[in-house]
Design an enzyme around this catalytic site. Sequence first.
Site, PDB file in Angstrom:
ATOM      1  N   VAL A 187       0.811  -1.225   0.000  1.00  0.00           N
ATOM      2  CA  VAL A 187       0.000   0.000   0.000  1.00  0.00           C
ATOM      3  C   VAL A 187       0.843   1.274   0.000  1.00  0.00           C
ATOM      4  O   VAL A 187       0.310   2.370  -0.048  1.00  0.00           O
ATOM      5  CB  VAL A 187      -0.985   0.053   1.201  1.00  0.00           C
ATOM      6  CG1 VAL A 187      -1.967  -1.095   1.151  1.00  0.00           C
ATOM      7  CG2 VAL A 187      -0.230   0.084   2.519  1.00  0.00           C
ATOM      8  N   LYS A 188       2.170   1.139   0.043  1.00  0.00           N
ATOM      9  CA  LYS A 188       3.035   2.316   0.089  1.00  0.00           C
ATOM     10  C   LYS A 188       3.216   2.908  -1.314  1.00  0.00           C
ATOM     11  O   LYS A 188       2.609   2.465  -2.289  1.00  0.00           O
ATOM     12  CB  LYS A 188       4.380   1.947   0.715  1.00  0.00           C
ATOM     13  CG  LYS A 188       4.295   1.467   2.171  1.00  0.00           C
ATOM     14  CD  LYS A 188       3.628   2.456   3.067  1.00  0.00           C
ATOM     15  CE  LYS A 188       3.830   2.231   4.553  1.00  0.00           C
ATOM     16  NZ  LYS A 188       3.791   0.863   5.042  1.00  0.00           N
ATOM     17  N   ILE A 189       4.088   3.918  -1.427  1.00  0.00           N
ATOM     18  CA  ILE A 189       4.240   4.681  -2.672  1.00  0.00           C
ATOM     19  C   ILE A 189       4.708   3.785  -3.812  1.00  0.00           C
ATOM     20  O   ILE A 189       4.173   3.817  -4.919  1.00  0.00           O
ATOM     21  CB  ILE A 189       5.225   5.847  -2.475  1.00  0.00           C
ATOM     22  CG1 ILE A 189       4.872   6.666  -1.224  1.00  0.00           C
ATOM     23  CG2 ILE A 189       5.254   6.732  -3.720  1.00  0.00           C
ATOM     24  CD1 ILE A 189       3.492   7.289  -1.261  1.00  0.00           C
TER      25      ILE A 189
END
Length: 386
Positions: A187-189
């Site tokens: 779910v991170k960048i």
Amino acid sequence: MIPYGRQDVTEDDIKAVDEVLKSVYLTQGPAVPKFEEAVLRHCNAKFAIATNSATSALHVACLSLGLGNGDWLWTSPNTFVASANCALYCGAKVDFVDIDPQTYNLCPKALEKKLISSEKKGLLPKIVVPVHFSGQPCDMKAIYALSQKYGFKIIEDASHAIGGKYLNEPIGNCRYSNITVFSFHPVKIITSAEGGMAVTNDVNLAEKLTLLRSHGITRTPSLMTKPMEGSWYYQQVDLGFNYRMTDLQGALGASQMNRLVHYVARRHALAKRYDKLLANLPVITPCQHKDGYSAFHLYVIRLKLDEISLSHVEVFEALRAKEIGVNVHYIPVHTQPYYQNMGFHVGDYPEAEKFYSEAISIPLFPALKESEQDYVIEALKELLQS
């Protein structure tokens, strides 16, 4: 369900991982160093050490800075538990510094006040971990100035923040810290499926981090305690861990780095659109500090509960019922049962607790469609204006 966050995997990513699967290396091959180099080029830093998670990176970062029994680590209560747990793994003690009510990051003024008080008691921290919540950088210049006065080391928890900037320079350049840690959870960048990285400009810290991520074993002659016996030779010179990243993860991460700037720009465009569409609703939208350029990992609204008929929980559950995968970031660490058993109490950090009581993370990720964004806004209008 429209999730609050989601990875974006392209054919180029799949091809990169497929090439590793067909190669002779699945673990300790060339893909991880390629990923590390891509991150270094972006951050303008000197050394990068990839790990199997950001939690692992935080752990070895603490150990490399000498954190141990009797030492203190301070961090923000508005974070995932790993930012604090990393100290406990080292046998150290944890304390917290309340957040700035505008940025939701560790407040430098609260930090200074706590340092003044703690110095009198002989309880100064060895390490402070500012957390760049939602991708917005902390006021690192102010925190760094305090570190020079009070003698603590700094680990930037930039798990949310790769691709962001502080004072127009990339987060991760370590100008105002000893080590910066990134996360590559889905779910991170950007993602490496699971993974983390510690970045530093200190060659000695880099050597220690590298050693600790791989059992404390080295093949580097200068780090050995006696001469090499042959080309097969290695020595365990410290107690380390199996925190290595695989080449499969490294290949995915390196491929994703090619789109980092695009991803962050898209997040900004969506966030700007949210700002406009939410302007007349009883919510507080994220404040952006003039010195920062957020990576916008999260878009967090605060409900003006005194202006609506529903409670925090009711709004959250109603959005979930409408297939909008909202989340809450974060339950303050000091209110967790494990930490309450250590002596922390509800009421210790009121700004973090107030923020938690009003906060909802709404969907934000590069592939989010404007039609999906419109659906989220319409759902909020229906709930908050009823």
